[in-house]
Design an enzyme around this catalytic site. Structure first.
Site, PDB file in Angstrom:
ATOM      1  N   GLY A 233     -42.276  63.049  92.754  1.00 12.87           N
ATOM      2  CA  GLY A 233     -43.727  62.883  92.853  1.00 12.87           C
ATOM      3  C   GLY A 233     -44.449  62.540  91.568  1.00 12.87           C
ATOM      4  O   GLY A 233     -45.654  62.274  91.591  1.00 12.87           O
ATOM      5  N   GLU A 268     -36.149  65.393  92.124  1.00 14.24           N
ATOM      6  CA  GLU A 268     -35.848  64.200  92.943  1.00 14.24           C
ATOM      7  C   GLU A 268     -36.822  63.074  92.596  1.00 14.24           C
ATOM      8  O   GLU A 268     -37.587  62.619  93.448  1.00 14.24           O
ATOM      9  CB  GLU A 268     -35.994  64.542  94.432  1.00 14.24           C
ATOM     10  N   PRO A 269     -36.834  62.606  91.355  1.00 12.93           N
ATOM     11  CA  PRO A 269     -37.808  61.577  90.996  1.00 12.93           C
ATOM     12  C   PRO A 269     -37.373  60.197  91.469  1.00 12.93           C
ATOM     13  O   PRO A 269     -36.182  59.871  91.442  1.00 12.93           O
ATOM     14  CB  PRO A 269     -37.807  61.631  89.470  1.00 12.93           C
ATOM     15  N   GLY A 270     -38.314  59.410  91.920  1.00 11.46           N
ATOM     16  CA  GLY A 270     -38.035  58.022  92.259  1.00 11.46           C
ATOM     17  C   GLY A 270     -38.896  57.132  91.377  1.00 11.46           C
ATOM     18  O   GLY A 270     -38.448  56.512  90.413  1.00 11.46           O
ATOM     19  N   ARG A 271     -40.202  57.142  91.691  1.00 16.23           N
ATOM     20  CA  ARG A 271     -41.165  56.262  91.028  1.00 16.23           C
ATOM     21  C   ARG A 271     -41.142  56.391  89.497  1.00 16.23           C
ATOM     22  O   ARG A 271     -41.181  55.387  88.789  1.00 16.23           O
ATOM     23  CB  ARG A 271     -42.561  56.627  91.522  1.00 16.23           C
ATOM     24  N   ARG A 307     -46.900  47.916  99.523  1.00 16.15           N
ATOM     25  CA  ARG A 307     -47.763  49.029  99.084  1.00 16.15           C
ATOM     26  C   ARG A 307     -49.258  48.730  99.192  1.00 16.15           C
ATOM     27  O   ARG A 307     -50.017  49.572  99.669  1.00 16.15           O
ATOM     28  CB  ARG A 307     -47.408  49.472  97.652  1.00 16.15           C
ATOM     29  N   CYS A 338     -49.951  36.344 108.365  1.00 17.99           N
ATOM     30  CA  CYS A 338     -51.071  36.349 109.314  1.00 17.99           C
ATOM     31  C   CYS A 338     -51.570  37.756 109.603  1.00 17.99           C
ATOM     32  O   CYS A 338     -51.433  38.263 110.725  1.00 17.99           O
ATOM     33  CB  CYS A 338     -50.628  35.673 110.608  1.00 17.99           C
ATOM     34  N   TYR A 367     -40.451  51.519  95.646  1.00 15.84           N
ATOM     35  CA  TYR A 367     -41.047  51.235  96.953  1.00 15.84           C
ATOM     36  C   TYR A 367     -41.548  49.791  97.030  1.00 15.84           C
ATOM     37  O   TYR A 367     -42.517  49.499  97.720  1.00 15.84           O
ATOM     38  CB  TYR A 367     -42.168  52.242  97.277  1.00 15.84           C
TER      39      TYR A 367
HETATM   40  N1  LLP Z   1     -38.212  63.848  97.351  1.00 15.89           N
HETATM   41  C1  LLP Z   1     -38.718  63.775  98.604  1.00 15.89           C
HETATM   42  C2  LLP Z   1     -38.347  64.804  99.570  1.00 15.89           C
HETATM   43  C3  LLP Z   1     -39.579  62.717  98.939  1.00 15.89           C
HETATM   44  O1  LLP Z   1     -40.078  62.662 100.173  1.00 15.89           O
HETATM   45  C4  LLP Z   1     -39.895  61.733  97.978  1.00 15.89           C
HETATM   46  C5  LLP Z   1     -40.779  60.625  98.306  1.00 15.89           C
HETATM   47  C6  LLP Z   1     -39.334  61.851  96.694  1.00 15.89           C
HETATM   48  C7  LLP Z   1     -38.504  62.922  96.423  1.00 15.89           C
HETATM   49  C8  LLP Z   1     -39.602  60.857  95.602  1.00 15.89           C
HETATM   50  O2  LLP Z   1     -40.929  60.813  95.225  1.00 15.89           O
HETATM   51  P1  LLP Z   1     -41.406  59.970  93.937  1.00 15.89           P
HETATM   52  O3  LLP Z   1     -40.838  60.637  92.707  1.00 15.89           O
HETATM   53  O4  LLP Z   1     -40.873  58.599  94.063  1.00 15.89           O
HETATM   54  O5  LLP Z   1     -42.856  60.029  94.002  1.00 15.89           O
HETATM   55  N2  LLP Z   1     -43.886  54.597  99.857  1.00 15.89           N
HETATM   56  C9  LLP Z   1     -44.810  55.380  99.070  1.00 15.89           C
HETATM   57  C10 LLP Z   1     -44.179  56.613  98.503  1.00 15.89           C
HETATM   58  C11 LLP Z   1     -43.573  57.507  99.553  1.00 15.89           C
HETATM   59  C12 LLP Z   1     -42.810  58.646  98.939  1.00 15.89           C
HETATM   60  C13 LLP Z   1     -42.009  59.347  99.959  1.00 15.89           C
HETATM   61  N3  LLP Z   1     -41.257  60.445  99.467  1.00 15.89           N
HETATM   62  C14 LLP Z   1     -45.391  54.505  97.971  1.00 15.89           C
HETATM   63  O6  LLP Z   1     -45.060  53.321  97.931  1.00 15.89           O
HETATM   64  O7  LLP Z   1     -46.196  54.962  97.182  1.00 15.89           O
END
Ligand code: LLP
Length: 404
Positions: A233, A268-271, A307, A338, A367
Site C-alpha cells: 500500500g 507485500e509491496p507492489g507499487r 488506471r 470508443c 497496475y
Molecule cells: N497485498 C494485498 C493483499 C493487496 O490487495 C495489494 C493490492 C497489495 C498487497 C499491493 O499493494 P501496493 O503496494 O501495490 O499498493 N489497481 C489499483 C491498485 C489495486 C491494489 C490491489 N491490492 C491501482 O491501479 O491503483
C-alpha cells in the site's frame, strides 16, 4: 529518467529511439530504478528485517519477477496463475504468500502441493475448505488470517480495503473466534496475522492506527504468531511534487510494535517497488480541435493503461522532446477507444504538439501492463527493459493475427 538537453532519457537511452525502433504504445522499464527502489525499501526497513513479498498483481512480467527474485524478494500472489508465474521466475515457495478473498479448491490444492509459506485466509468458509483439503491429503497447512481493522487508509475509495464495508478480511470479533478454532485444528497451523488497508497510501497515520488495532487484537488472541503480514500500500509520487509517504515514521511505528512480539514482519509491496520504474511511450495520431479544447488523440488507450479510466488516476504526460518554446497549450489527452472514459489527462501549459509526435506517460510500472486488456481488439503493447545503454524486449507486442 530525465531530460538531457531536449531528449527524454530512460537511463542512457533516448526514449525516442525506443519509440521508433519498437513502435508505440510501448512500455519501457528502467532496471536501475527498480534496483534503487528495492534497495531503498530494504534500507528503510532494515531495523525490522522483514520478508518482502512483491505483490505480483502489480506487475507480472516474468523477466522483471526474475530480477526481483535476484534481490531476495518473495512474492504475494492472488491466483494460481500468479503463483505459477512466481514459481517459474524462480521465487522460492518458502517466500510465497497467497492472498485473496475467493481462492477456489483447485487453487488451494495447488498451493498446498507447492508447500508455500502461507495461505492468508479471509473467511471462515475458506478456513473450513483448507482444513477439509488438508485433512484429505493428511497434511498440516500453514495459514494466516486477515484482519479487517476498520481503518480508513485515506486513499481513493476504489483502492481502500481496510474498512468494515470492504469485502476483505474478518472483523476483530470473528478473528478471535477463528484463531481459537484454528489453534485446535490438527490440519491447520496458525502462523500469521495479516492485514492490508489499501493502496497508494501517502500518510503514515492510517498505518499507525492499523498497528494499534493489531496490537489490541494480538493481545486478545493470546497466540504467538510467527509472522505479522502488514500488506503493502505504500504510495508513490505520481504528481511529481515530492508528495511522499513518511517511511521512516512508518518504520519507527512498526519497530515499536514488533518489539513486543517475537514475530517476523512480512510486507507485500507492489507499487512502491515497480510503480515509478516505467513509462508508456505513445504517439499522437490526430489533433482534434473543438470549440472548447484541443483533443490529443494518442495511440495508447485505456486498454493499455486502465488506471485513469478505472480510478480517475492521473499520470503525468511529458513531451519526448522538450522544446525551447512557450508551454501554453491546453490539451486533453485521450485514447482512440470508443468510451468517454478513455482519457488520460487534462493539461494546461503543455508545449505545442504536432501529429506524429511522441509523448511519455509517467509512472506506469504498477497496475499498468498487468491491468491491460485486448478491449476493442487492440494487441497488448511490448515491454522493454533498459539498463544503462542497453535495452532488451522482455515481452513482445502481441500480434493481431494471434487475436483473430
Ligand atoms: N497485498 C494485498 C493483499 C493487496 O490487495 C495489494 C493490492 C497489495 C498487497 C499491493 O499493494 P501496493 O503496494 O501495490 O499498493 N489497481 C489499483 C491498485 C489495486 C491494489 C490491489 N491490492 C491501482 O491501479 O491503483
Amino acid at each position: 529518467m530525465k531530460y538531457s538537453k531536449e531528449n527524454f532519457l530512460i537511463e542512457n537511452v533516448r526514449a525516442e529511439e525506443i519509440a521508433k525502433k519498437f513502435g508505440t504504445p510501448c512500455y519501457c522499464y528502467s532496471f536501475n530504478k527498480l534496483k534503487d527502489n528495492i534497495n531503498k525499501f530494504k534500507k528503510n526497513f532494515s531495523s525490522i528485517n522483514p520478508l518482502i513479498c512483491f505483490a505480483v498483481k502489480s506487475n507480472t512480467n516474468s523477466k522483471l519477477l526474475n530480477e526481483i527474485k535476484k534481490f531476495g524478494l518473495g512474492a504475494d500472489v492472488v491466483s494460481v496463475g500468479e503463483l505459477m508465474k512466481a514459481l517459474k521466475a524462480g521465487i522460492s515457495s518458502k517466500k510465497i504468500v497467497f492472498s485473496g478473498v475467493g481462492k477456489t479448491s483447485e487453487e488451494i490444492k495447488y498451493a498446498i502441493s507447492k508447500d508455500i509459506l502461507l495461505i492468508n485466509t479471509e473467511s471462515q468458509s475458506e478456513i473450513f475448505e483448507i482444513e477439509r483439503i488438508a485433512k484429505s491429503l493428511k497434511k498440516k497447512v500453514n495459514i494466516g488470517i486477515r484482519l479487517n481493522p476498520n481503518t480508513d487508509a485515506k486513499t481513493l475509495s476504489q483502492i481502500s480495503t481496510g474498512k468494515k464495508e470492504n469485502k476483505f478480511g474478518v472483523d476483530e470479533k470473528k478473528l478471535i473466534d477463528l484463531v481459537a478454532y484454528v489453534k485446535s485444528s490438527r490440519n491447520l497451523g496458525l502462523k500469521c496475522l495479516s492485514v492490508h488497508i489499501g493502496s497508494q497510501i501517502l500518510n503514515h497515520k492510517p498505518y499507525e492506527k492499523m498497528l494499534k488495532v493489531l496490537d489490541r487484537v494480538i493481545k486478545k488472541c493470546d497466540h504467538n504468531f510467527d509472522y505479522i503480514d502488514l500488506g503493502g500500500g505504500m504510495g508513490i509520487d505520481y504528481e511529481g511534487v515530492n508528495k511522499k509517504l513518511n517511511l521512516k515514521k512508518y518504520a519507527q511505528a512498526i519497530q515499536k510494535f514488533v518489539k513486543k512480539y517475537n514475530s517476523k514482519i512480512i510486507f507485500e509491496p507492489g507499487r512502491s517497488i515497480i510503480g515509478n520504474t516505467a513509462v508508456l511511450l505513445s504517439k499522437v495520431i490526430y489533433i482534434k480541435k473543438n470549440s472548447q479544447k484541443d483533443f490529443i488523440i494518442l495511440d495508447a488507450a485505456m486498454n493499455d493503461l486502465m488506471r485513469p479510466a478505472l480510478y480517475g488516476a492521473k499520470h503525468r504526460i511529458l513531451p519526448i522532446k522538450k522544446l525551447k518554446q512557450k508551454a501554453n497549450k491546453s490539451y486533453e489527452f485521450v485514447g482512440p477507444i470508443c468510451e468517454s472514459t478513455d482519457k488520460f489527462l487534462n493539461v494546461n501549459n503543455f508545449q505545442k504538439l504536432n501529429e506524429k509526435d511522441f509523448v511519455i506517460i509517467c509512472d506506469v510500472g504498477a497496475y499498468g501492463m498487468s491491468l491491460s486488456s485486448n478491449y476493442n481488439m487492440r494487441p497488448k503493447a511490448p515491454e522493454i527493459l533498459i539498463q544503462g545503454s542497453k535495452f532488451k524486449v522482455i515481452n513482445k507486442r502481441q500480434k493481431l493475427k494471434d487475436l483473430i
